[in-house]
Write a protein that holds these residues in place. Structure first.
Motif, PDB file in Angstrom:
ATOM      1  N   ALA A 204       0.823  -1.210   0.000  1.00 23.53           N
ATOM      2  CA  ALA A 204       0.000   0.000   0.000  1.00 23.53           C
ATOM      3  C   ALA A 204       0.857   1.261   0.000  1.00 23.53           C
ATOM      4  O   ALA A 204       0.583   2.214  -0.738  1.00 23.53           O
ATOM      5  N   GLU A 205       1.899   1.262   0.815  1.00 27.48           N
ATOM      6  CA  GLU A 205       2.775   2.435   0.863  1.00 27.48           C
ATOM      7  C   GLU A 205       3.528   2.603  -0.456  1.00 27.48           C
ATOM      8  O   GLU A 205       3.664   3.725  -0.962  1.00 27.48           O
ATOM      9  N   ASN A 206       3.995   1.507  -1.024  1.00 25.14           N
ATOM     10  CA  ASN A 206       4.683   1.570  -2.312  1.00 25.14           C
ATOM     11  C   ASN A 206       3.745   2.067  -3.400  1.00 25.14           C
ATOM     12  O   ASN A 206       4.146   2.842  -4.286  1.00 25.14           O
ATOM     13  N   PHE A 207       2.476   1.659  -3.335  1.00 22.19           N
ATOM     14  CA  PHE A 207       1.482   2.100  -4.319  1.00 22.19           C
ATOM     15  C   PHE A 207       1.256   3.607  -4.206  1.00 22.19           C
ATOM     16  O   PHE A 207       1.218   4.322  -5.220  1.00 22.19           O
ATOM     17  N   ARG A 208       1.127   4.099  -2.992  1.00 20.03           N
ATOM     18  CA  ARG A 208       0.913   5.540  -2.791  1.00 20.03           C
ATOM     19  C   ARG A 208       2.103   6.351  -3.306  1.00 20.03           C
ATOM     20  O   ARG A 208       1.930   7.405  -3.905  1.00 20.03           O
ATOM     21  N   LEU A 209       3.306   5.854  -3.067  1.00 20.84           N
ATOM     22  CA  LEU A 209       4.502   6.562  -3.516  1.00 20.84           C
ATOM     23  C   LEU A 209       4.618   6.565  -5.035  1.00 20.84           C
ATOM     24  O   LEU A 209       5.208   7.472  -5.613  1.00 20.84           O
ATOM     25  N   ALA A 210       4.054   5.539  -5.686  1.00 20.56           N
ATOM     26  CA  ALA A 210       4.112   5.462  -7.149  1.00 20.56           C
ATOM     27  C   ALA A 210       3.192   6.483  -7.806  1.00 20.56           C
ATOM     28  O   ALA A 210       3.401   6.859  -8.961  1.00 20.56           O
ATOM     29  N   PHE A 211       2.175   6.936  -7.075  1.00 18.62           N
ATOM     30  CA  PHE A 211       1.219   7.911  -7.604  1.00 18.62           C
ATOM     31  C   PHE A 211       1.064   9.057  -6.601  1.00 18.62           C
ATOM     32  O   PHE A 211       0.004   9.237  -5.986  1.00 18.62           O
ATOM     33  N   PRO A 212       2.118   9.858  -6.419  1.00 15.87           N
ATOM     34  CA  PRO A 212       2.133  10.869  -5.344  1.00 15.87           C
ATOM     35  C   PRO A 212       1.090  11.975  -5.487  1.00 15.87           C
ATOM     36  O   PRO A 212       0.682  12.567  -4.495  1.00 15.87           O
ATOM     37  N   LYS A 213       0.626  12.245  -6.703  1.00 16.69           N
ATOM     38  CA  LYS A 213      -0.333  13.337  -6.898  1.00 16.69           C
ATOM     39  C   LYS A 213      -1.767  12.838  -7.069  1.00 16.69           C
ATOM     40  O   LYS A 213      -2.684  13.643  -7.257  1.00 16.69           O
ATOM     41  N   ALA A 214      -1.939  11.535  -7.011  1.00  9.33           N
ATOM     42  CA  ALA A 214      -3.265  10.971  -7.249  1.00  9.33           C
ATOM     43  C   ALA A 214      -4.041  10.802  -5.955  1.00  9.33           C
ATOM     44  O   ALA A 214      -3.477  10.802  -4.860  1.00  9.33           O
ATOM     45  N   ARG A 215      -5.361  10.647  -6.097  1.00  6.95           N
ATOM     46  CA  ARG A 215      -6.213  10.300  -4.973  1.00  6.95           C
ATOM     47  C   ARG A 215      -6.283   8.774  -4.912  1.00  6.95           C
ATOM     48  O   ARG A 215      -6.580   8.122  -5.903  1.00  6.95           O
ATOM     49  N   ILE A 216      -5.977   8.207  -3.747  1.00  3.56           N
ATOM     50  CA  ILE A 216      -5.971   6.755  -3.595  1.00  3.56           C
ATOM     51  C   ILE A 216      -7.273   6.333  -2.914  1.00  3.56           C
ATOM     52  O   ILE A 216      -7.603   6.818  -1.833  1.00  3.56           O
ATOM     53  N   VAL A 217      -8.019   5.450  -3.572  1.00  2.00           N
ATOM     54  CA  VAL A 217      -9.304   5.015  -3.028  1.00  2.00           C
ATOM     55  C   VAL A 217      -9.405   3.498  -3.083  1.00  2.00           C
ATOM     56  O   VAL A 217      -8.707   2.832  -3.854  1.00  2.00           O
ATOM     57  N   LEU A 218     -10.297   2.947  -2.261  1.00  2.00           N
ATOM     58  CA  LEU A 218     -10.579   1.518  -2.295  1.00  2.00           C
ATOM     59  C   LEU A 218     -11.452   1.206  -3.512  1.00  2.00           C
ATOM     60  O   LEU A 218     -12.403   1.934  -3.797  1.00  2.00           O
ATOM     61  N   ALA A 219     -11.130   0.129  -4.186  1.00  2.00           N
ATOM     62  CA  ALA A 219     -11.891  -0.265  -5.379  1.00  2.00           C
ATOM     63  C   ALA A 219     -13.121  -1.042  -4.971  1.00  2.00           C
ATOM     64  O   ALA A 219     -13.166  -2.268  -5.045  1.00  2.00           O
ATOM     65  N   GLN A 220     -14.139  -0.330  -4.529  1.00  2.00           N
ATOM     66  CA  GLN A 220     -15.401  -0.966  -4.152  1.00  2.00           C
ATOM     67  C   GLN A 220     -16.552  -0.078  -4.599  1.00  2.00           C
ATOM     68  O   GLN A 220     -16.418   1.153  -4.687  1.00  2.00           O
ATOM     69  N   GLY A 221     -17.662  -0.691  -4.900  1.00  2.00           N
ATOM     70  CA  GLY A 221     -18.816   0.064  -5.347  1.00  2.00           C
ATOM     71  C   GLY A 221     -19.500   0.787  -4.205  1.00  2.00           C
ATOM     72  O   GLY A 221     -19.237   0.528  -3.029  1.00  2.00           O
ATOM     73  N   VAL A 222     -20.389   1.692  -4.541  1.00  2.99           N
ATOM     74  CA  VAL A 222     -21.140   2.438  -3.534  1.00  2.99           C
ATOM     75  C   VAL A 222     -21.977   1.474  -2.690  1.00  2.99           C
ATOM     76  O   VAL A 222     -22.708   0.641  -3.207  1.00  2.99           O
ATOM     77  N   GLY A 223     -21.844   1.565  -1.389  1.00  2.00           N
ATOM     78  CA  GLY A 223     -22.628   0.728  -0.497  1.00  2.00           C
ATOM     79  C   GLY A 223     -22.043  -0.635  -0.221  1.00  2.00           C
ATOM     80  O   GLY A 223     -22.544  -1.369   0.641  1.00  2.00           O
ATOM     81  N   ASP A 224     -20.987  -1.016  -0.965  1.00  2.00           N
ATOM     82  CA  ASP A 224     -20.368  -2.321  -0.731  1.00  2.00           C
ATOM     83  C   ASP A 224     -19.555  -2.285   0.555  1.00  2.00           C
ATOM     84  O   ASP A 224     -18.802  -1.334   0.790  1.00  2.00           O
ATOM     85  N   PRO A 225     -19.655  -3.305   1.405  1.00  2.00           N
ATOM     86  CA  PRO A 225     -18.868  -3.329   2.646  1.00  2.00           C
ATOM     87  C   PRO A 225     -17.405  -3.618   2.367  1.00  2.00           C
ATOM     88  O   PRO A 225     -17.059  -4.280   1.376  1.00  2.00           O
ATOM     89  N   ILE A 226     -16.548  -3.110   3.243  1.00  2.00           N
ATOM     90  CA  ILE A 226     -15.125  -3.414   3.126  1.00  2.00           C
ATOM     91  C   ILE A 226     -14.910  -4.837   3.624  1.00  2.00           C
ATOM     92  O   ILE A 226     -15.329  -5.203   4.707  1.00  2.00           O
TER      93      ILE A 226
END
Length: 324
Positions: A204-226
């Motif tokens: 997760a940290e490596n992913f965030r560093l790879a896209f420093p200017k992007a918004r990082i979000v969970l890939a889940q639909g609206v209303g879907d539980p984590i």
């Protein structure tokens, strides 16, 4: 380990490979690769191959910033398991440990067994083992004692989780190994949870560093539980709400591949949030106008001039968008 024990272990492997369970067992499949694909002998007694200092440095350089990124997770993991006589290793995708945590009192034992930086623990070199087999199968696993292919490694219990880069490709692995005879099955299960958690944190940290200017979000639909399936499925979204990156978990969850990622992907569509395009444009225009009005101190004429439109045009937009 004595010669008799070596022979017994070798006989056990040979018997398993010729038995009916061979087709169903992932462990036996690894033993088969070790013997028939790599030509290894369970009774082989030589220590693991070790890279030269220069080769080890090159291996570290190939991992780039990941070693630094992993420091906090490795420290946290070692603080949890180090007191129980375990060492923690970060290995590259070729099965070579490039970073290590361990107690000085246990160093001699682990060094003698080859659980040290620079040693080659690929499945091709060492047969079935935690690091090599986890990398070969690209999954978290534990190779406990006599599950190892080589007799000389059967005193070890090794729990490993692979690390995937920001494009979902195999990059490295985290290993916790122990040579204690009194290591319980319950404690091994706890180690497994901690190792997987550490690997996912590094990803997760490596992913965030790879896209420093992007918004990082969970890939889940609206209303879907984590869930366990979605909590590591990360996507990177740019300022235009287009997906520019997806973790391995997100790619698997959403059915993405490199070809799909090479095209513009609206985040709303990808996540099942099929918003009305006209409504989105109106919301964007409303946001811009409100920011300009705030900058102009509420002065309509000044705000219109700042946007390069007439005062009457701005009045019509304000009425249309319901801005008072």
């Amino acid at each position: 380990m004595g010669t008799l024990q070596n022979c017994l272990h070798a006989d056990h492997i040979q018997s398993a490979l010729s038995g009916s369970a061979a087709a169903q067992s992932a462990l036996i499949a690894s033993w088969r690769r070790s013997m028939r694909l790599y030509g290894l002998n369970p009774e082989e007694g030589t220590s693991p191959n070790v890279l030269t200092d220069r080769e080890l440095q090159e291996a570290r350089e190939r991992l780039g910033s990941l070693i630094h990124t992993a420091q906090t997770s490795l420290d946290r993991l070692y603080s949890a398991v180090g007191g129980a006589g375990c060492c923690v290793l970060l290995a590259d995708k070729d099965g070579v440990p490039v970073d290590r945590r361990g107690s000085a009192s246990d160093d001699e034992v682990f060094y003698r067994m080859g659980l040290w930086t620079g040693a080659v623990w690929s499945e091709e070199s060492e047969g079935t083992n935690g690091i090599g087999t986890a990398l070969a199968e690209q999954r978290a696993l534990t190779i406990h004692r006599d599950q190892h292919f080589l007799s000389r490694n059967t005193a070890l219990s090794c729990t490993v989780a692979p690390i995937f880069d920001h494009r979902g490709r195999l990059m490295a692995a985290i290993d916790v190994s122990s040579a204690r005879w009194d290591l319980t099955e319950d404690f091994v299960k706890l180690i497994a949870v901690a190792v997987v958690d550490a690997a996912r944190r590094v990803e997760a940290e490596n992913f965030r560093l790879a896209f420093p200017k992007a918004r990082i979000v969970l890939a889940q639909g609206v209303g879907d539980p984590i869930s366990d399936r979605t909590m590591h499925a990360l996507i990177a979204v740019d300022e235009d709400d287009l997906v520019i990156g997806a973790s391995r978990a997100a790619r698997r969850l959403l059915g993405l591949n490199d070809e799909a990622m090479s095209k513009p992907l609206p985040a709303a569509n990808l996540l099942g949030q099929h918003a009305d395009a006209e409504r989105e444009l109106a919301a964007a225009e409303r946001s811009v106008i409100q920011r300009v009005l705030a900058s102009a101190g509420g002065n309509i004429s000044l705000a219109a001039a700042m946007m390069g439109i007439g005062r009457a045009t701005l009045h019509r937009k304000l009425k249309k968008l319901g801005i008072h």
